[in-house]
Each structure stands twice: as structure tokens, then as C-alpha cells.
Write a protein that holds these residues in place. Structure first.
Motif, short mmCIF file in Angstrom:
data_model
loop_
_atom_site.label_atom_id
_atom_site.label_comp_id
_atom_site.label_asym_id
_atom_site.label_seq_id
_atom_site.Cartn_x
_atom_site.Cartn_y
_atom_site.Cartn_z
N ALA A 146 33.64 52.50 9.39
CA ALA A 146 34.57 51.40 9.08
C ALA A 146 34.23 50.10 8.92
CB ALA A 146 35.43 52.09 10.17
N VAL A 147 32.93 49.84 9.43
CA VAL A 147 32.89 48.76 10.25
C VAL A 147 32.07 48.46 9.09
CG1 VAL A 147 31.58 47.54 11.33
CG2 VAL A 147 32.44 49.19 12.22
N GLN A 148 32.57 47.56 8.00
CA GLN A 148 32.05 47.23 6.41
C GLN A 148 30.95 45.97 6.48
OE1 GLN A 148 31.83 49.11 4.10
NE2 GLN A 148 32.49 50.20 5.32
N LYS A 149 31.75 44.62 7.63
CA LYS A 149 30.82 43.23 7.63
C LYS A 149 31.36 43.48 8.85
CE LYS A 149 32.94 41.54 2.98
NZ LYS A 149 34.00 41.52 2.27
N ILE A 150 30.20 42.58 9.32
CA ILE A 150 29.58 41.69 10.38
C ILE A 150 29.08 40.80 10.36
CG2 ILE A 150 28.26 42.57 13.10
CD1 ILE A 150 27.78 44.91 11.82
N ALA A 151 29.21 40.02 11.68
CA ALA A 151 29.45 37.80 10.64
C ALA A 151 28.41 38.39 12.54
CB ALA A 151 30.62 37.56 11.32
N LEU A 152 27.20 37.65 11.78
CA LEU A 152 25.99 37.17 12.90
C LEU A 152 26.31 35.25 12.46
CD1 LEU A 152 23.77 39.65 12.53
CD2 LEU A 152 25.32 39.33 14.37
N GLY A 153 25.30 34.43 13.09
CA GLY A 153 24.80 33.04 12.69
C GLY A 153 23.66 33.04 12.55
N GLU A 154 23.15 32.33 11.12
CA GLU A 154 22.13 32.79 10.41
C GLU A 154 21.17 32.57 11.25
OE1 GLU A 154 21.27 32.14 7.16
OE2 GLU A 154 23.38 32.02 5.68
N THR A 155 20.28 33.03 10.85
CA THR A 155 19.08 33.27 11.64
C THR A 155 18.56 32.81 12.25
OG1 THR A 155 18.16 35.11 10.74
CG2 THR A 155 19.38 36.04 12.41
N ALA A 156 17.76 31.82 10.95
CA ALA A 156 17.39 30.85 10.79
C ALA A 156 17.61 29.53 11.64
CB ALA A 156 16.51 30.24 9.37
N THR A 157 18.45 29.72 11.61
CA THR A 157 19.27 27.69 12.47
C THR A 157 19.95 28.24 13.52
OG1 THR A 157 21.08 28.05 10.96
CG2 THR A 157 18.75 26.35 10.48
N VAL A 158 20.55 29.79 13.68
CA VAL A 158 22.11 30.00 15.18
C VAL A 158 21.71 30.37 16.59
CG1 VAL A 158 23.65 30.26 15.03
CG2 VAL A 158 23.36 28.84 13.10
N PRO A 159 20.63 29.63 17.05
CA PRO A 159 20.75 31.10 18.12
C PRO A 159 21.87 31.92 18.59
CG PRO A 159 20.61 28.16 18.67
CD PRO A 159 20.83 28.65 17.52
N ALA A 160 22.34 31.88 18.31
CA ALA A 160 23.67 32.99 18.87
C ALA A 160 23.30 34.42 17.57
CB ALA A 160 24.99 33.11 18.25
N GLY A 161 22.75 33.72 16.08
CA GLY A 161 22.45 34.59 15.15
C GLY A 161 21.15 35.52 15.65
N GLN A 162 20.04 34.82 16.38
CA GLN A 162 18.62 34.88 16.63
C GLN A 162 18.76 36.13 17.53
OE1 GLN A 162 16.90 31.20 17.64
NE2 GLN A 162 16.84 30.84 15.33
N TYR A 163 19.74 35.72 18.70
CA TYR A 163 19.75 36.17 19.93
C TYR A 163 20.39 38.04 19.30
CZ TYR A 163 19.31 32.48 23.28
OH TYR A 163 18.78 31.34 23.48
N ALA A 164 21.01 37.89 19.07
CA ALA A 164 22.09 38.43 17.88
C ALA A 164 21.30 39.68 17.10
CB ALA A 164 23.35 38.94 16.89
N GLN A 165 20.26 39.24 16.47
CA GLN A 165 19.11 39.95 16.05
C GLN A 165 18.41 40.65 16.33
OE1 GLN A 165 16.14 38.03 13.86
NE2 GLN A 165 16.37 39.51 12.00
N GLN A 166 17.82 39.90 17.86
CA GLN A 166 17.29 40.65 18.57
C GLN A 166 17.87 42.08 19.54
OE1 GLN A 166 16.47 38.05 21.80
NE2 GLN A 166 15.09 36.51 20.38
N VAL A 167 19.32 41.45 19.56
CA VAL A 167 19.88 42.73 20.45
C VAL A 167 19.80 44.22 19.10
CG1 VAL A 167 21.56 44.01 21.22
CG2 VAL A 167 21.23 41.57 21.75
N LEU A 168 19.93 44.06 18.00
CA LEU A 168 20.53 45.45 16.98
C LEU A 168 18.83 44.90 16.95
CD1 LEU A 168 22.64 43.14 14.47
CD2 LEU A 168 23.40 45.01 16.41
N GLN A 169 18.10 44.85 16.93
CA GLN A 169 16.84 45.43 16.76
C GLN A 169 16.52 45.95 17.76
OE1 GLN A 169 14.18 41.71 15.88
NE2 GLN A 169 14.39 41.97 13.54
N LYS A 170 16.15 45.23 19.16
CA LYS A 170 15.64 46.05 20.44
C LYS A 170 16.68 47.62 20.26
CE LYS A 170 14.63 46.36 25.10
NZ LYS A 170 13.18 46.56 25.08
N LEU A 171 17.69 47.81 19.79
CA LEU A 171 18.68 49.08 19.64
C LEU A 171 18.22 49.99 18.78
CD1 LEU A 171 22.03 47.60 21.19
CD2 LEU A 171 20.58 49.23 22.34
N GLY A 172 17.45 49.27 18.06
CA GLY A 172 17.02 50.65 16.59
C GLY A 172 18.41 50.41 15.53
#
Length: 270
Positions: A146-172
Motif C-alpha cells: 500500500a506504500v507506493q511513494k516515499i519522499a526522501l531528500g536528494e541523496t547527493a545534496t540533502v543530508p536528511a536524504g543521505q541519512y534515510a538511505q543509510q537507514v534503509l540500507q542498514k535494514l536491508g
């Protein structure tokens, strides 16, 4: 005849003296003291947009106490602000939402290393619209169909996006969810996408979530799932307002500023 000439001379002398006196008075009114002119200062501060609300209140308080200092904020994604400073944009102080951008400016000698300090810390959370019907209580729940879209900051320039990517990668979860990700230019845009229901969930800072009554916090990132969210501050090496920049930076660490940062959900840096 002599008496008449004497009277005329005296009257003329008084007129001349009075005229010079008036000219002198006019000069004093037109020319402000040099010291007063020298006190007028403009400070250009490039800062992570997630600090927007707290910095606005700090600005108001500081300018009330220091009326001759005008604070001009340039708010945006830390990576974009870093690039602007590298390209010569005016900045006396830089406040980043992550050490990475500050480290890169330091490596290029664009900040004064001796003035660098950790200002505040933050947490990373999932937010969902207030009226959502989805049951999201942890990051793993983002993998629901049911979760079709998830908003993140651009991982190249937005630290919050970079942190979010780290979490999602850490949790597989990253490989499974990356096709659902909607990237935004900064963390406040992520918040806006979630507020309007254009996405089912967004990953933002705790402080952004607190600033909105249109979203609610669904989950907090597990401890150790991302690098510590630290906001360093430093005076740039190109500043022409060194003393004013030092004074404002010191004020950011005052008890008054600390209360404001904590009011908006930050904790002071260690």
C-alpha cells in the motif's frame, strides 16, 4: 558720524558670527558620528533549511539586542549551500546539517577550522499524513504494498536524504524500496509532499515533524542505523565581518538560543 560707523560695524560683526554658528550647527546635524557609521553590519549566514524556524526566532532576539547588525539567512540543502560557498557566494557563517559538507569546505580552506563547533543534534523519523489509514510503526512497514511513494531528500545534496538511505540500507530495505522513492530538493519539500498526501510517507528530521500539524510521526530510526545527525557551525575564511560573526556564533551557544533550539526539537551538540 563715528558713533554711527561703530554701531554699523558691531551689528555687521554679530551677523557674521551668527551666520557661522548656524553653518556649524547644520554640519553637526548632517554628519553622523563615524563610530555610529562603523557599527552597521550585515551578516550572511548559509544554513540548513531544517533550522529555519529556530533560526528565525534567534534572529529576532539577536537583532533586538543588536540593532546595528542585520542578519541575512540563505537557507537550503547543505550540499547546495556548500557548492554556493565554493563558487564564491557571500557567506560569513555556515551551518550544515551534516559534517560531510563542512569537512569538504574545511579541506578546501573555505572555513576557519578554529571556529568550527557542533551546534545541535537531531533525529530521523518517518512521517505520514494525519488522516492516513496505513499502519506504519517501524521502517520495515514501508515495504507494504500500500506504500507506493516515499519522499526522501536528494541523496547527493540533502543530508536528511543521505541519512534515510543509510537507514534503509542498514535494514536491508533500500533495493526493494528505491523504485518507490520520490526525491525532493530539501527536507522541507519532503515534508510538504507528505502533508499534501502526494506520498504515503516521508523521511524527515524530528524537528520538521514537530513544525507541522498536518503529519504525525510513525517511527523513529533505530539507534545505530545511521551516522549521528550533527549540525556543525563555522565562520568562513572569506568573511569580512570576523568580529560580528564571532559574536553571533557565540550567541548561538547561549542559554537563550539553547532554549529556542530545544523548543523546536533539537538537542545541543556534544
Amino acid at each position: 558720524m563715528r558713533r554711527i560707523k561703530t554701531r554699523v560695524f558691531v551689528i555687521w560683526s554679530l551677523i557674521v558670527v551668527a551666520a557661522f554658528s548656524l553653518v556649524g550647527c547644520g554640519s553637526e546635524k548632517q554628519t553622523p558620528p563615524a563610530a555610529q557609521q562603523a557599527q552597521q553590519v550585515e551578516l550572511n549566514i548559509s544554513a540548513a533549511v531544517s533550522l529555519k524556524d529556530a533560526l528565525a526566532e534567534i534572529q529576532k532576539n539577536y537583532q533586538a539586542k543588536n540593532p546595528n547588525v542585520k542578519i541575512l539567512y540563505n537557507l537550503g540543502a547543505s550540499g547546495a549551500l556548500q557548492q554556493q560557498i565554493e563558487q564564491g557566494a557571500p557567506a560569513d557563517i555556515f551551518i550544515s546539517a551534516a559534517p560531510k559538507q563542512m569537512n569538504e569546505l574545511e579541506a578546501k580552506n573555505l572555513i576557519n577550522k578554529a571556529t568550527r563547533k557542533n551546534l545541535v543534534e537531531n533525529k530521523l523519523v518517518i512521517v505520514v499524513p494525519q488522516d492516513t489509514k496505513l499502519n506504519i510503526t517501524k521502517y520495515e512497514d514501508l515495504s507494504q504494498d500500500a506504500v507506493q511513494k516515499i519522499a526522501l531528500g536528494e541523496t547527493a545534496t540533502v543530508p536528511a536524504g543521505q541519512y534515510a538511505q543509510q537507514v534503509l540500507q542498514k535494514l536491508g530495505l533500500w533495493d526493494k524500496l528505491k523504485e518507490r522513492v520520490v526525491f525532493a530538493k530539501d527536507v522541507r519539500t519532503v515534508l510538504a509532499y507528505t502533508e499534501t498526501g502526494n506520498v504515503e510517507a516521508g523521511i524527515v528530521y524530528k524537528t520538521d515533524a514537530i513544525s507541522s500539524n498536518k503529519v504525525k510521526v510513525a517511527a523513529v530510526a533505530p539507534e545505530g542505523s545511521h551516522q549521528p545527525i550533527v549540525y556543525p557551525v563555522a565562520i568562513t575564511s572569506g568573511t569580512k565581518q570576523q568580529k560580528a560573526a564571532e559574536a553571533f556564533t557565540e550567541y548561538l551557544f547561549s542559554a537563550e538560543s539553547k532554549a529556542i533550539f530545544e523548543k523546536y526539537g533539537f538537542t545541543m551538540g556534544k
